[in-house]
Motif scaffolding. Structure first.
Motif, PDB file in Angstrom:
ATOM      1  N   ASP A 100      16.371  72.554 109.624  1.00  0.00           N
ATOM      2  CA  ASP A 100      16.278  71.118 109.326  1.00  0.00           C
ATOM      3  C   ASP A 100      17.013  70.787 108.033  1.00  0.00           C
ATOM      4  O   ASP A 100      17.716  69.775 107.946  1.00  0.00           O
ATOM      5  CB  ASP A 100      14.815  70.674 109.224  1.00  0.00           C
ATOM      6  CG  ASP A 100      14.110  70.663 110.574  1.00  0.00           C
ATOM      7  OD1 ASP A 100      14.804  70.670 111.615  1.00  0.00           O
ATOM      8  OD2 ASP A 100      12.859  70.663 110.578  1.00  0.00           O
ATOM      9  N   THR A 101      16.869  71.636 107.029  1.00  0.00           N
ATOM     10  CA  THR A 101      17.567  71.417 105.757  1.00  0.00           C
ATOM     11  C   THR A 101      19.073  71.496 105.966  1.00  0.00           C
ATOM     12  O   THR A 101      19.817  70.664 105.444  1.00  0.00           O
ATOM     13  CB  THR A 101      17.110  72.440 104.696  1.00  0.00           C
ATOM     14  OG1 THR A 101      15.691  72.300 104.507  1.00  0.00           O
ATOM     15  CG2 THR A 101      17.832  72.230 103.376  1.00  0.00           C
ATOM     16  N   PHE A 102      19.515  72.470 106.740  1.00  0.00           N
ATOM     17  CA  PHE A 102      20.954  72.569 107.036  1.00  0.00           C
ATOM     18  C   PHE A 102      21.447  71.313 107.747  1.00  0.00           C
ATOM     19  O   PHE A 102      22.517  70.795 107.431  1.00  0.00           O
ATOM     20  CB  PHE A 102      21.267  73.792 107.902  1.00  0.00           C
ATOM     21  CG  PHE A 102      21.414  75.071 107.134  1.00  0.00           C
ATOM     22  CD1 PHE A 102      22.323  75.181 106.093  1.00  0.00           C
ATOM     23  CD2 PHE A 102      20.656  76.170 107.462  1.00  0.00           C
ATOM     24  CE1 PHE A 102      22.468  76.360 105.385  1.00  0.00           C
ATOM     25  CE2 PHE A 102      20.791  77.364 106.759  1.00  0.00           C
ATOM     26  CZ  PHE A 102      21.694  77.458 105.725  1.00  0.00           C
TER      27      PHE A 102
ATOM     28  N   ARG B 157      20.271  68.350 107.507  1.00  0.00           N
ATOM     29  CA  ARG B 157      20.311  67.289 106.488  1.00  0.00           C
ATOM     30  C   ARG B 157      21.556  67.431 105.611  1.00  0.00           C
ATOM     31  O   ARG B 157      22.256  66.457 105.340  1.00  0.00           O
ATOM     32  CB  ARG B 157      19.029  67.372 105.651  1.00  0.00           C
ATOM     33  CG  ARG B 157      18.773  66.212 104.762  1.00  0.00           C
ATOM     34  CD  ARG B 157      17.400  66.310 104.119  1.00  0.00           C
ATOM     35  NE  ARG B 157      17.286  65.331 103.054  1.00  0.00           N
ATOM     36  CZ  ARG B 157      16.397  65.383 102.098  1.00  0.00           C
ATOM     37  NH1 ARG B 157      15.503  66.355 102.078  1.00  0.00           N
ATOM     38  NH2 ARG B 157      16.362  64.460 101.160  1.00  0.00           N
ATOM     39  N   ILE B 158      21.843  68.651 105.185  1.00  0.00           N
ATOM     40  CA  ILE B 158      23.030  68.913 104.362  1.00  0.00           C
ATOM     41  C   ILE B 158      24.297  68.530 105.127  1.00  0.00           C
ATOM     42  O   ILE B 158      25.165  67.826 104.602  1.00  0.00           O
ATOM     43  CB  ILE B 158      23.093  70.405 103.943  1.00  0.00           C
ATOM     44  CG1 ILE B 158      21.963  70.742 102.979  1.00  0.00           C
ATOM     45  CG2 ILE B 158      24.465  70.740 103.335  1.00  0.00           C
ATOM     46  CD1 ILE B 158      21.759  72.239 102.771  1.00  0.00           C
ATOM     47  N   LEU B 159      24.387  69.001 106.354  1.00  0.00           N
ATOM     48  CA  LEU B 159      25.583  68.737 107.158  1.00  0.00           C
ATOM     49  C   LEU B 159      25.762  67.244 107.416  1.00  0.00           C
ATOM     50  O   LEU B 159      26.889  66.730 107.385  1.00  0.00           O
ATOM     51  CB  LEU B 159      25.523  69.525 108.470  1.00  0.00           C
ATOM     52  CG  LEU B 159      25.575  71.055 108.314  1.00  0.00           C
ATOM     53  CD1 LEU B 159      25.245  71.739 109.637  1.00  0.00           C
ATOM     54  CD2 LEU B 159      26.920  71.502 107.771  1.00  0.00           C
ATOM     55  N   ARG B 160      24.671  66.541 107.638  1.00  0.00           N
ATOM     56  CA  ARG B 160      24.749  65.092 107.852  1.00  0.00           C
ATOM     57  C   ARG B 160      25.244  64.403 106.569  1.00  0.00           C
ATOM     58  O   ARG B 160      26.131  63.557 106.608  1.00  0.00           O
ATOM     59  CB  ARG B 160      23.389  64.536 108.280  1.00  0.00           C
ATOM     60  CG  ARG B 160      23.410  63.058 108.638  1.00  0.00           C
ATOM     61  CD  ARG B 160      22.092  62.548 109.213  1.00  0.00           C
ATOM     62  NE  ARG B 160      20.950  62.748 108.331  1.00  0.00           N
ATOM     63  CZ  ARG B 160      19.996  63.685 108.498  1.00  0.00           C
ATOM     64  NH1 ARG B 160      20.033  64.492 109.535  1.00  0.00           N
ATOM     65  NH2 ARG B 160      19.001  63.794 107.650  1.00  0.00           N
ATOM     66  N   MET B 161      24.690  64.793 105.424  1.00  0.00           N
ATOM     67  CA  MET B 161      25.117  64.175 104.164  1.00  0.00           C
ATOM     68  C   MET B 161      26.579  64.508 103.850  1.00  0.00           C
ATOM     69  O   MET B 161      27.322  63.643 103.378  1.00  0.00           O
ATOM     70  CB  MET B 161      24.192  64.601 103.016  1.00  0.00           C
ATOM     71  CG  MET B 161      22.829  63.927 103.080  1.00  0.00           C
ATOM     72  SD  MET B 161      21.788  64.253 101.636  1.00  0.00           S
ATOM     73  CE  MET B 161      21.154  65.881 102.004  1.00  0.00           C
TER      74      MET B 161
END
Length: 164
Positions: free
Chosen positions: A53-55, A57-61
């Motif tokens: 989930d964190t990845f 989020r990072i990839l989306r940002m």
């Protein structure tokens, strides 16, 4: 330590495939400290659902053009549900991100100004050393010192009003 047999955990290659990125990308974000996966008994990276989930989020940002600095600041804060399927940072957290980014920008601008000042000073020193080197080279070619010193004096003398 996590066990490699836990079906809820993904290896780096499985996580990369699930996210549509390379394993190197995942390792890069780990090097930055954005995601810290667990390790198996054999010291292999093992990613939990929260890591994935964190990845995401990072990839989306990143796809939206956010800097690593901004992403780092945003990841420090929890997301809140604003409506089903939509999570956002709370206003207080956005204020904290704003303050952190503004502070970092101010520090960077001060450092940039200092580097520019140092560059100007280095360029002045470079010009002086170039003139000095040219003087020595001409002396080595046999040009009389008095001629070179007179020329140097003319070059460094203040310009008269009529020459302006």
């Amino acid at each position: 330590m996590r066990t490699e047999s836990d079906p809820n955990l993904l290896t780096v290659s499985q996580a990369a495939q699930a996210l549509g990125v390379t394993a190197r990308t995942l390792k890069y974000y780990e090097e930055l400290g954005l995601v810290v996966p667990g390790r198996s008994e054999g010291r292999y990276r093992m990613y939990a659902a929260a890591d994935i989930d964190t990845f995401r989020r990072i990839l989306r940002m990143r796809s939206l053009g956010f800097s690593i600095t901004a992403i780092t600041e945003m990841l420090k804060r929890p997301m809140v549900v604003v409506e089903p399927g939509k999570n956002r940072l709370a206003a207080s957290d956005l204020t904290a991100v704003h303050s952190a980014l503004a502070s970092q920008l101010e520090t960077l601008r001060a450092r940039t100004a200092q580097v520019r000042k140092e560059l100007r000073e280095a360029e002045k020193l470079e010009a002086q050393l170039t003139r000095d080197l040219q003087y020595v080279e001409q002396r080595l070619r046999g040009v009389p010192a008095d001629d070179l010193l007179a020329e140097r004096a003319r070059q460094t003398a203040p310009k008269s009003r009529s020459a302006r």
